[in-house]
Write a protein that holds these residues in place. Sequence first.
Motif, PDB file in Angstrom:
ATOM      1  N   UNK A 183      -7.954  35.877  -2.807  1.00  0.00           N
ATOM      2  CA  UNK A 183      -9.192  36.150  -2.076  1.00  0.00           C
ATOM      3  C   UNK A 183     -10.105  34.933  -1.951  1.00  0.00           C
ATOM      4  N   UNK A 184      -9.706  33.794  -2.535  1.00  0.00           N
ATOM      5  CA  UNK A 184     -10.586  32.626  -2.444  1.00  0.00           C
ATOM      6  C   UNK A 184     -10.816  32.251  -0.982  1.00  0.00           C
ATOM      7  N   UNK A 185     -12.077  31.914  -0.659  1.00  0.00           N
ATOM      8  CA  UNK A 185     -12.462  31.665   0.728  1.00  0.00           C
ATOM      9  C   UNK A 185     -11.809  30.393   1.258  1.00  0.00           C
ATOM     10  N   UNK A 186     -11.156  30.499   2.411  1.00  0.00           N
ATOM     11  CA  UNK A 186     -10.630  29.305   3.089  1.00  0.00           C
ATOM     12  C   UNK A 186     -11.316  29.179   4.443  1.00  0.00           C
ATOM     13  N   UNK A 187     -11.205  27.998   5.058  1.00  0.00           N
ATOM     14  CA  UNK A 187     -11.851  27.839   6.357  1.00  0.00           C
ATOM     15  C   UNK A 187     -11.025  28.478   7.473  1.00  0.00           C
ATOM     16  N   UNK A 200      -8.689  27.208   9.368  1.00  0.00           N
ATOM     17  CA  UNK A 200      -8.611  26.388  10.583  1.00  0.00           C
ATOM     18  C   UNK A 200      -7.176  26.245  11.089  1.00  0.00           C
ATOM     19  N   UNK A 201      -6.335  25.567  10.309  1.00  0.00           N
ATOM     20  CA  UNK A 201      -4.960  25.336  10.770  1.00  0.00           C
ATOM     21  C   UNK A 201      -3.955  25.988   9.847  1.00  0.00           C
ATOM     22  N   UNK A 202      -4.417  27.024   9.099  1.00  0.00           N
ATOM     23  CA  UNK A 202      -3.534  27.608   8.110  1.00  0.00           C
ATOM     24  C   UNK A 202      -2.258  28.141   8.722  1.00  0.00           C
ATOM     25  N   UNK A 233       3.803  24.212   1.327  1.00  0.00           N
ATOM     26  CA  UNK A 233       2.358  23.952   1.367  1.00  0.00           C
ATOM     27  C   UNK A 233       1.651  24.844   0.354  1.00  0.00           C
ATOM     28  N   UNK A 239       1.416  26.205   9.668  1.00  0.00           N
ATOM     29  CA  UNK A 239       2.585  26.040   8.800  1.00  0.00           C
ATOM     30  C   UNK A 239       3.427  27.306   8.882  1.00  0.00           C
ATOM     31  N   UNK A 267      -0.595  23.770  -2.997  1.00  0.00           N
ATOM     32  CA  UNK A 267      -1.981  24.224  -3.172  1.00  0.00           C
ATOM     33  C   UNK A 267      -2.116  25.051  -4.447  1.00  0.00           C
TER      34      UNK A 267
END
Lengths: 431, 179, 319
Positions: free
Chosen positions: B86-90, B92-94, B105, B97, B109
């Motif tokens: 649940x950690x917030x990601x932006x 954008x280009x997730x 990837x 991949x 991470x």
Amino acid sequence: MTATLTGFGALFALLFAGMPLAFAMAIIGFVGFALTVGFNPAGAMSAQIVWDNLSSYSLSVLPLFVLMGNLINHAGLSADLYNASNALIGHRKGGLAMATILASGGFAAVSGSSLATAATMSSIALPSMRRYRYHDSLSSATVAAGGTLGILIPPSVIMVIYGTMTETSIAKLFMAGIIPGILGVLFYLAAVRYVVWRRPEAGPAAERMPWAERLQHLRQVWAIALLFLIVMGGIYIGMFTATEAAGIGATGAFVIALFKGGLSVRVLFKILANTARTTAMLMAVLLGALIFANFINVSGMPSAVVKAINGLELSPYGVIFALIAFYIVLGSVFDELAMILLTIPLFFPLVMGLGFDPIWFGIVIVMVVEIGLICPPIGMNLFIIRATLRDVPLTTIFRGIVPFVIVDVLRLALIVFVPWLVLALPSQMTH
Amino acid sequence: MTGTSENVVVEDDHGRPPENPVLRLADAACMVGAGAVLLAMMLMTFIDVAGRYFFKAPLGFAYEMTQVAMATVVFLALPSVSVRGLHVTTGLFENSFRGIGRVLRDGVIALAMAVCCFYITVRLARLAGRFDSFGEVTSVLRFPVGYVAWLGVGAFALSGVMILAAFIAEVRRETGAKT
Amino acid sequence: DAQTTLRMNNWLPPGHLQLNNIILPWAAEVEKITEGRVKIELTDASLGAPPRQYDLAVDGIADLTVGVLGYTPGRFNLAGIAELPFVGETAEELSVALWRTHKEFFEKADEYQGVVLLGIYANGTGHIMTGEAAGPITDIDKYQGKKFRVGGGLVQQVNTLLGGVNIAVPAGETYEVLSQGIADGTLLPYEAVPSFKLEPLIKHSVKVPGGFYSSVWFVAANPDAFARLSPEDQEKVMSVSGEHLARLAGEAQDKADLESKAKMEAAGTQFLEADDAFVAAIKERLASMEESWVETAGKLSVDGKAALEFFRAQVAEMK
Ligand code: NA
Ligand code: NA
């Protein structure tokens, strides 16, 4: 300066690769601090940031206000709010969209988050707008824009974070958000009216309800109005501090949920667990940003930026406009919470040095963030709508949002030139 | 989704509980603890204010116990947030991949995040040890500050484990889907 | 000679007395006496919360830090001697007596581990300040049940023992809790009143002759950072620290107390002094604090009674 710019570059690379914000900021902040000061101090600094901010009294408003919103939502009051607004104006052209705006404003009064407000309203309002054949561009934009009110009308997560980082009174920030929030509702209503004036088929009228039924719907929402009145009124007249207000508000919502929503132990646990998780998510991001901010601090960047901006010899308002433009550009591609956390340590001292009011600047920042939430290409609220309406292309949502972004910019200009709109209520509190 | 009585926010951010039975139990136990402390914090604030106005007797310890409760809630919820991704990601280009590239990837991470958690574990333990050796306590109830810090030590260690577990579960799903 | 820059953490708001009138003048003295070889640079913003200042120095996050010992209850006990009631009034006498007693009695107990202690000094005594509604607190009965905003440290114990209720909110919220009537008053030295803009709210201030309570500040250096200086420069830095710093800080705070008192007077504050009966009642109720301090000192192998006698003798000498 090169070190800091490299740091920012590395941070963006990690974020683009998909690393969570909290960890990306913490890692870059740690490495930067280690290179500037030392490896051991960097580790100790990180642990202290974690400890100090988690055991923070003023940040406890976060879980309590999130809890209040979750409990109210569980009690079904968010749907009641929509039904009441709908009973009031649903029969007019664009009426359901206007009802969505009103209900969003109402839910914003008990929820501290724009995403929660947009998510709640999208599940309640979108289906009925579809039923009445509203254009997807109008209905989605209405929910996305209405949702942004969540952080402007108190309580507000963003205001709590701004207040904590800048040591500005959270209670006063809350009061300062009320008039701009009401203006936000009015401006969005105007935007809806404009859209249906240009294209009447975008928002057909629903049936008019008999008055008896309307009144019955309106009566459903007294509890939410009373709760807002107690919580914000209590802060305003000085009955209690923001943290205490959050505790009172959550307890009130708890009682409402018990009586109205048939709160079972299982559901209560789910609500509490989700509130705790939401808090942990927010706090993790805050911790990462603070570790990063400490790297920025020791890098000497803040003084350098202030020097550079002073070198431009802009007027104080020139600086404000430059910052707003910068924020809007940044906000259109960047997460709003991260944006605030990363830029406040840099810009707040600068703006205060120019003699602006910290409360006023906080509201300006919140409104810029609101624009960022609905501004393409990266607007979190737009994505929430997209998650609910999977068959609607993003371009349709983008097209519909334009009038709302325009009224947002007008409202921001009004707030910048008439600070009284922000400061009238909080200035009453001290006397 | 009806959206009337069931809350979208409540429904949606649940994420996926861990598959491993031990971790599943740990996740549930942490969240029961976090929920109970959160509820207690809410009631304590209410009683404190009510006591002040109606009985001229606030609790006195509400300030420091709010601090303790706040830290406890976040510490206990952190492993759950970690294992459920649940950690917030932006965002954008997730999604650029795919397939094995995505797994690789995610592995990098997850490893970096776990190392972060374990490092904070070690540093927080040092801080907790310092609280103990100095005998630091809260000012009204004289509650040892070290206890809360040690809880944080456990929470970060468990979060690191949870992050790795979540990644392993992802790999299992990927390979399972292919065979 | 090479120049060494020491990074000092700054968590105090701009214009704060501790910063402008104590830390910056002391830093200037350090630079001057080392002929510019040692330079002290303040951070743009704080690297840690107020209670973490000591740890910032231990861990080398900053080279130098200043903080309040009472923010970490239970951690430092001996310097609490200067916070006890009826041991002295002015910041200068308390601070100088504290440093001398520290050298004579406390140093061997080795409480300040992990740092090089450059100085400890005390605020001038606090006063019983109340707003319009509560009226002046002139006897022990009037004290009962009154709600006072208090800071960290022994003052909370003082207030509770006298029958008051602690409203422990951050210093920045003092105005809020006073103006909203959440607190009836506050316990503070005069000097702190204008920095929180409290003059219009404080209508009465009662002084306890002989000293009511105080709180102790410290200045600490990270040992590795301090070791970067030549032995000669280390000695020079020490020569403007310790008792010298205690005197500098004491004088600055006493001066600020007087200036603030004048401001409060101009804003309409009424100043009173506790009469003999009130003082006797306070003494009786607070007697246990001195006893428990002596006991704690005993646990640290310090003769508390002798230290108190020595401390009071130092104060008397400076009168
Ligand atoms: Na809100
Ligand atoms: Na955006």
